[in-house]
Design a protein around this motif. Structure first.
Motif, mmCIF file in Angstrom:
data_model
loop_
_atom_site.group_PDB
_atom_site.id
_atom_site.type_symbol
_atom_site.label_atom_id
_atom_site.label_comp_id
_atom_site.label_asym_id
_atom_site.label_seq_id
_atom_site.Cartn_x
_atom_site.Cartn_y
_atom_site.Cartn_z
ATOM 1 N N GLN A 12 92.919 19.824 8.657
ATOM 2 C CA GLN A 12 92.245 20.813 7.822
ATOM 3 C C GLN A 12 91.378 21.740 8.667
ATOM 4 O O GLN A 12 91.389 22.964 8.495
ATOM 5 C CB GLN A 12 91.382 20.116 6.781
ATOM 6 C CG GLN A 12 90.452 21.044 6.022
ATOM 7 C CD GLN A 12 89.400 20.294 5.218
ATOM 8 O OE1 GLN A 12 89.646 19.176 4.794
ATOM 9 N NE2 GLN A 12 88.243 20.904 5.034
ATOM 10 N N LEU A 13 90.616 21.179 9.586
ATOM 11 C CA LEU A 13 89.728 21.982 10.426
ATOM 12 C C LEU A 13 90.530 22.894 11.355
ATOM 13 O O LEU A 13 90.149 24.041 11.592
ATOM 14 C CB LEU A 13 88.805 21.073 11.236
ATOM 15 C CG LEU A 13 87.798 20.242 10.427
ATOM 16 C CD1 LEU A 13 86.995 19.334 11.355
ATOM 17 C CD2 LEU A 13 86.860 21.139 9.623
ATOM 18 N N ALA A 14 91.650 22.384 11.886
ATOM 19 C CA ALA A 14 92.476 23.201 12.777
ATOM 20 C C ALA A 14 93.079 24.386 12.024
ATOM 21 O O ALA A 14 93.143 25.510 12.549
ATOM 22 C CB ALA A 14 93.573 22.345 13.397
ATOM 23 N N ILE A 15 93.530 24.145 10.797
ATOM 24 C CA ILE A 15 94.053 25.250 9.981
ATOM 25 C C ILE A 15 92.939 26.246 9.677
ATOM 26 O O ILE A 15 93.147 27.465 9.705
ATOM 27 C CB ILE A 15 94.676 24.717 8.682
ATOM 28 C CG1 ILE A 15 95.881 23.819 8.983
ATOM 29 C CG2 ILE A 15 95.122 25.877 7.786
ATOM 30 C CD1 ILE A 15 96.411 23.071 7.773
ATOM 31 N N ALA A 16 91.739 25.739 9.401
ATOM 32 C CA ALA A 16 90.596 26.617 9.149
ATOM 33 C C ALA A 16 90.317 27.504 10.362
ATOM 34 O O ALA A 16 90.040 28.699 10.218
ATOM 35 C CB ALA A 16 89.363 25.787 8.802
ATOM 36 N N VAL A 17 90.390 26.931 11.551
ATOM 37 C CA VAL A 17 90.187 27.707 12.779
ATOM 38 C C VAL A 17 91.217 28.832 12.862
ATOM 39 O O VAL A 17 90.884 29.990 13.163
ATOM 40 C CB VAL A 17 90.302 26.797 14.024
ATOM 41 C CG1 VAL A 17 90.442 27.628 15.301
ATOM 42 C CG2 VAL A 17 89.077 25.893 14.123
ATOM 43 N N ALA A 18 92.482 28.510 12.590
ATOM 44 C CA ALA A 18 93.540 29.520 12.666
ATOM 45 C C ALA A 18 93.333 30.610 11.611
ATOM 46 O O ALA A 18 93.579 31.796 11.874
ATOM 47 C CB ALA A 18 94.903 28.859 12.495
ATOM 48 N N LEU A 19 92.885 30.228 10.428
ATOM 49 C CA LEU A 19 92.627 31.207 9.371
ATOM 50 C C LEU A 19 91.465 32.130 9.736
ATOM 51 O O LEU A 19 91.550 33.351 9.552
ATOM 52 C CB LEU A 19 92.312 30.482 8.059
ATOM 53 C CG LEU A 19 93.491 29.810 7.342
ATOM 54 C CD1 LEU A 19 92.984 28.854 6.277
ATOM 55 C CD2 LEU A 19 94.413 30.853 6.720
#
Length: 221
Positions: A129-136
């Motif tokens: 979840q955090l990695a996707i948030a970083v990409a977003l």
């Protein structure tokens, strides 16, 4: 110092910066909710018809506070957490709920596109979840002028589930500063996924995250 160690330190440092930005956004939202509760509570002292409305408002604000509390609890990265099956769409939606409070990424519009039936991922749900948030956040803050919508493309094949995050309509980035910024963001996402055998890389128009599929995890074991 080896290159992998340098990138790991750079990724951790970059994530710490983004973590603080998210925390600042969440505390801002929390402050607004507390202010509303304080204002509504004063209506209860007045009594009369306004009390019933105040009670309903307090109930709604309590639900919002509980939601914010869930997001704050999800924010810390916990390296010791074990991987487990997670639906790709669920991971993206959880990340979007968190990013909605980022100071520079509020009110983003995001399209989620699936290439066929996407296999369940095998990862630490919090880290993914955090990695996707970083990409977003990276896609939003590094987007070219006019590229307001984001896109997350989900796909899978055999052992890998891919999350490709881009600014909708954006083409290849050539600006050196933006390329470097995106690379640092990818290092942060890669650092978050490392314990789950996941990886993050830059693409010509965003960041791609690759994690094991449930099938791949079973084959690996």
């Amino acid at each position: 110092m080896e290159k992998s160690v340098v990138s790991e330190h750079a990724g951790a440092a970059r994530w710490l910066t983004m973590h603080d930005e998210l925390l600042r956004g969440l505390t801002h939202t929390l402050s607004n909710r507390v202010g509303t509760i304080a204002a509504v509570s004063s209506l209860l002292d007045l009594g009369g018809p306004s009390s019933a409305r105040a009670i309903e408002t307090l109930r709604a604000e309590t639900e919002r506070l509980e939601h914010i509390l869930i997001l704050i609890r999800q924010l810390p990265y916990r390296a010791a957490h074990a991987a487990e099956p997670i639906l790709a769409i669920d991971a993206v939606n959880a990340a979007l709920a968190l990013v909605a409070h980022h100071p520079d990424a509020r009110d983003i519009d995001c399209d989620i596109v699936s290439d066929g039936d996407v296999l369940p991922a095998w990862s630490d749900p919090g880290a993914l979840q955090l990695a996707i948030a970083v990409a977003l956040i990276s896609a939003r803050t590094n987007a070219s002028t006019g590229a307001e919508r984001l896109c997350v493309r989900l796909s899978s094949h055999d052992d890998i589930v891919r999350f490709e995050v881009t600014s909708a309509g954006e083409r290849h980035v050539t600006d050196v500063a933006r390329v470097d910024e995106r690379a640092r963001d990818a290092m942060a996402a890669d650092w978050l996924l490392r314990a789950s055998d996941g990886h993050a890389t830059t693409t010509p128009s965003g960041i791609a995250l690759d994690v094991l599929s449930l099938v791949g995890a079973r084959r690996k074991r």
